[in-house]
Write a protein that holds these residues in place. Structure first.
Motif, PDB file in Angstrom:
ATOM      1  N   UNK A  58     -17.122  -1.540  -2.632  1.00 15.27           N
ATOM      2  CA  UNK A  58     -15.682  -0.908  -2.618  1.00 15.27           C
ATOM      3  C   UNK A  58     -14.682  -1.800  -3.175  1.00 15.27           C
ATOM      4  N   UNK A  59     -15.001  -3.024  -2.872  1.00 15.39           N
ATOM      5  CA  UNK A  59     -14.077  -4.318  -3.470  1.00 15.39           C
ATOM      6  C   UNK A  59     -13.809  -3.966  -5.096  1.00 15.39           C
ATOM      7  N   UNK A  60     -14.846  -3.334  -5.753  1.00 15.26           N
ATOM      8  CA  UNK A  60     -14.787  -3.404  -7.282  1.00 15.26           C
ATOM      9  C   UNK A  60     -14.627  -2.022  -7.939  1.00 15.26           C
ATOM     10  N   UNK A  61     -15.018  -0.992  -7.004  1.00 12.69           N
ATOM     11  CA  UNK A  61     -15.023   0.466  -7.129  1.00 12.69           C
ATOM     12  C   UNK A  61     -14.276   1.366  -6.608  1.00 12.69           C
ATOM     13  N   UNK A  62     -13.702   0.760  -5.474  1.00 10.64           N
ATOM     14  CA  UNK A  62     -12.843   1.690  -4.696  1.00 10.64           C
ATOM     15  C   UNK A  62     -11.570   2.135  -5.229  1.00 10.64           C
ATOM     16  N   UNK A  63     -10.807   3.131  -5.094  1.00 12.00           N
ATOM     17  CA  UNK A  63      -9.732   3.427  -5.673  1.00 12.00           C
ATOM     18  C   UNK A  63      -8.414   3.637  -4.658  1.00 12.00           C
ATOM     19  N   UNK A  64      -8.741   3.157  -3.640  1.00 13.22           N
ATOM     20  CA  UNK A  64      -7.637   3.013  -2.553  1.00 13.22           C
ATOM     21  C   UNK A  64      -7.667   1.783  -1.683  1.00 13.22           C
ATOM     22  N   UNK A  65      -7.324   0.754  -2.654  1.00 14.13           N
ATOM     23  CA  UNK A  65      -7.724  -0.568  -2.378  1.00 14.13           C
ATOM     24  C   UNK A  65      -6.392  -1.238  -1.845  1.00 14.13           C
ATOM     25  N   UNK A  66      -6.558  -2.095  -0.875  1.00 12.56           N
ATOM     26  CA  UNK A  66      -5.257  -2.882  -0.416  1.00 12.56           C
ATOM     27  C   UNK A  66      -5.476  -4.392  -0.757  1.00 12.56           C
ATOM     28  N   UNK A  67      -4.637  -5.173  -0.922  1.00 18.03           N
ATOM     29  CA  UNK A  67      -3.365  -4.780  -0.675  1.00 18.03           C
ATOM     30  C   UNK A  67      -2.538  -4.197  -2.021  1.00 18.03           C
ATOM     31  N   UNK A  68      -1.210  -3.468  -1.761  1.00 19.72           N
ATOM     32  CA  UNK A  68      -0.640  -2.851  -2.970  1.00 19.72           C
ATOM     33  C   UNK A  68       0.887  -3.394  -2.984  1.00 19.72           C
ATOM     34  N   UNK A  69       1.584  -3.060  -4.134  1.00 18.42           N
ATOM     35  CA  UNK A  69       2.876  -3.241  -4.122  1.00 18.42           C
ATOM     36  C   UNK A  69       3.547  -1.988  -3.351  1.00 18.42           C
ATOM     37  N   UNK A  70       4.367  -2.225  -2.442  1.00 19.59           N
ATOM     38  CA  UNK A  70       4.860  -0.923  -1.743  1.00 19.59           C
ATOM     39  C   UNK A  70       6.225  -0.801  -2.332  1.00 19.59           C
ATOM     40  N   UNK A  71       6.392   0.476  -2.879  1.00 19.13           N
ATOM     41  CA  UNK A  71       7.587   0.895  -3.653  1.00 19.13           C
ATOM     42  C   UNK A  71       8.434   1.581  -2.316  1.00 19.13           C
ATOM     43  N   UNK A  72       9.455   1.168  -2.016  1.00 22.53           N
ATOM     44  CA  UNK A  72      10.097   1.497  -0.908  1.00 22.53           C
ATOM     45  C   UNK A  72      10.736   2.986  -1.041  1.00 22.53           C
ATOM     46  N   UNK A  73      10.861   3.361  -2.488  1.00 21.42           N
ATOM     47  CA  UNK A  73      11.433   4.834  -2.702  1.00 21.42           C
ATOM     48  C   UNK A  73      10.113   5.810  -2.539  1.00 21.42           C
ATOM     49  N   UNK A  74       9.292   5.340  -2.604  1.00 22.73           N
ATOM     50  CA  UNK A  74       7.757   6.067  -2.913  1.00 22.73           C
ATOM     51  C   UNK A  74       6.794   6.266  -1.575  1.00 22.73           C
ATOM     52  N   UNK A  75       6.832   5.085  -0.912  1.00 26.57           N
ATOM     53  CA  UNK A  75       5.998   5.068   0.374  1.00 26.57           C
ATOM     54  C   UNK A  75       6.270   5.954   1.489  1.00 26.57           C
ATOM     55  N   UNK A  76       5.249   6.369   2.259  1.00 26.35           N
ATOM     56  CA  UNK A  76       5.713   7.141   3.445  1.00 26.35           C
ATOM     57  C   UNK A  76       6.162   6.164   4.589  1.00 26.35           C
ATOM     58  N   UNK A  77       7.050   6.764   5.556  1.00 26.34           N
ATOM     59  CA  UNK A  77       7.539   5.920   6.721  1.00 26.34           C
ATOM     60  C   UNK A  77       6.862   6.755   7.793  1.00 26.34           C
ATOM     61  N   UNK A  78       6.311   5.819   8.930  1.00 31.89           N
ATOM     62  CA  UNK A  78       6.005   6.237  10.016  1.00 31.89           C
ATOM     63  C   UNK A  78       7.152   6.366  11.083  1.00 31.89           C
ATOM     64  N   UNK A  79       7.399   7.172  11.926  1.00 31.33           N
ATOM     65  CA  UNK A  79       8.408   7.011  12.953  1.00 31.33           C
ATOM     66  C   UNK A  79       8.006   6.082  14.122  1.00 31.33           C
ATOM     67  N   UNK A  80       8.517   5.154  14.478  1.00 29.66           N
ATOM     68  CA  UNK A  80       8.607   4.263  15.382  1.00 29.66           C
ATOM     69  C   UNK A  80       7.830   5.159  16.786  1.00 29.66           C
ATOM     70  N   UNK A  81       8.637   6.149  16.962  1.00 26.43           N
ATOM     71  CA  UNK A  81       8.277   6.991  18.260  1.00 26.43           C
ATOM     72  C   UNK A  81       6.646   7.600  17.942  1.00 26.43           C
ATOM     73  N   UNK A  82       6.324   7.752  16.861  1.00 29.57           N
ATOM     74  CA  UNK A  82       4.949   8.081  16.388  1.00 29.57           C
ATOM     75  C   UNK A  82       3.717   6.939  16.771  1.00 29.57           C
ATOM     76  N   UNK A  83       4.192   5.705  17.034  1.00 27.76           N
ATOM     77  CA  UNK A  83       3.369   4.543  16.906  1.00 27.76           C
ATOM     78  C   UNK A  83       3.461   4.105  18.074  1.00 27.76           C
ATOM     79  N   UNK A  84       2.181   3.810  19.138  1.00 27.34           N
ATOM     80  CA  UNK A  84       2.524   2.800  20.307  1.00 27.34           C
ATOM     81  C   UNK A  84       1.750   1.949  20.216  1.00 27.34           C
TER      82      UNK A  84
END
Ligand code: NAG
Ligand code: NAG
Ligand code: ZN
Length: 272
Positions: A58-84
């Protein structure tokens, strides 16, 4: 000044068996610590992790690898109330030098999201940061790694920003109190007492970036649920220099945008 970054990795349930024996999971409580064989230098580094072990494909073939550049206009946000995020106070915990990183073994802790419930496996540090926020990197990043009973992985991450006023985050001062004892890979020491309440407050009172990515270390398994606080934690210069002196360098290079071909496959095709 507003700064935020998060690093998280998700590992798919299907890849659970791949995770056994990786740095995701707590180490034996006794004896020496087994240092990892991968590293960040020459042929041991991230360009060649698949070359070290074909289980790391997966390190050399995966298509959803981390880390990434987070684009703050594009990324999803979780609500604090949804994460405990809950980690109870600990009087002390084992703090290990794995060669590839520094890890606190603490399994008392839970993460509950809208979709899943996880148990803490460990938390560890990267210098410099692995995630970048709007292209910018940070001096350090911490990853709290959680695993569900079905072996799904979630990571809660925070980046650090150096404080010009000498501020720090007391929890991490207590983690690093005896860091000079673990200069050699394969050694461990104990932390001072760890109070996570201020960290939980920080997570709950700021935005949280959310995406599905991978482990940033072998085997780079995907479907890791990443949650990264948008607001950096303060770190004083003395702590930063002490950690960097021991940890050296352990950030994987930035991966391609989510869903795009793995950069190693792209580069190999160009060479051919
Ligand atoms: C990194 O890994 C490579 C390949 O296993 C090894 O030759 C090298 O000595 C390691 N370097 C460090 C700094 O650990
Ligand atoms: C974890 O929780 C158990 C049960 O409550 C407790 O006995 C143990 O001391 C805790 N471990 C740490 C490191 O605080
Ligand atoms: Zn990590």
């Amino acid at each position: 000044m507003k700064v935020s970054a998060s690093i998280l990795t998700f590992v798919a349930a299907a890849s659970a068996s791949c995770l056994r024996g990786t740095s995701l999971l707590p180490r034996s409580a006794d004896g020496k610590v087994a240092a990892n064989s991968f590293n960040y230098t020459n042929t041991g580094g991230p360009l060649n992790w698949y070359g070290l072990d074909s289980a790391n494909s997966a390190c050399s073939k995966g298509k959803n690898q981390s880390p990434i550049v987070i684009d703050t206009e594009d990324i999803d946000y979780a609500k604090a109330s949804d994460i405990h995020f809950h980690v109870p106070h600990a009087n002390a915990a084992k703090f290990e030098n794995l060669g590839s990183g520094l890890e606190v073994v603490l399994t008392n802790g839970t993460l509950t999201t809208k979709d899943n419930t996880y148990k803490l496996a460990q938390f560890h540090f990267h210098t410099p940061s692995e995630h970048r926020i709007n292209e910018e990197y940070y001096p350090m990043e911490v990853h709290f790694v959680f695993e569900s009973s079905a072996s799904d992985i979630a990571v809660v991450g925070f980046v650090f920003e150096l404080s010009q006023f000498g501020y720090s985050t007391p929890l991490f001062d207590n983690v690093f109190a005896h860091i000079d004892d673990i200069a050699s890979p394969g050694t461990y020491t104990m932390t001072n007492n760890l109070d996570f309440s201020a960290l939980t407050g920080h997570l709950n009172s700021h935005g949280i970036y959310q995406y599905s990515g991978s482990l940033t270390t072998p085997p780079c398994s995907e479907s890791v649920a990443w949650f990264l606080s948008t607001e950096p934690l303060p770190l004083n210069v003395q702590s930063y220099n002490a950690v960097k002196h021991i940890l050296k360098y352990n950030a994987r290079y930035t991966q391609n945008a989510l869903g795009q071909d793995n950069l190693l496959e792209v580069a190999a095709n160009e060479l051919n």
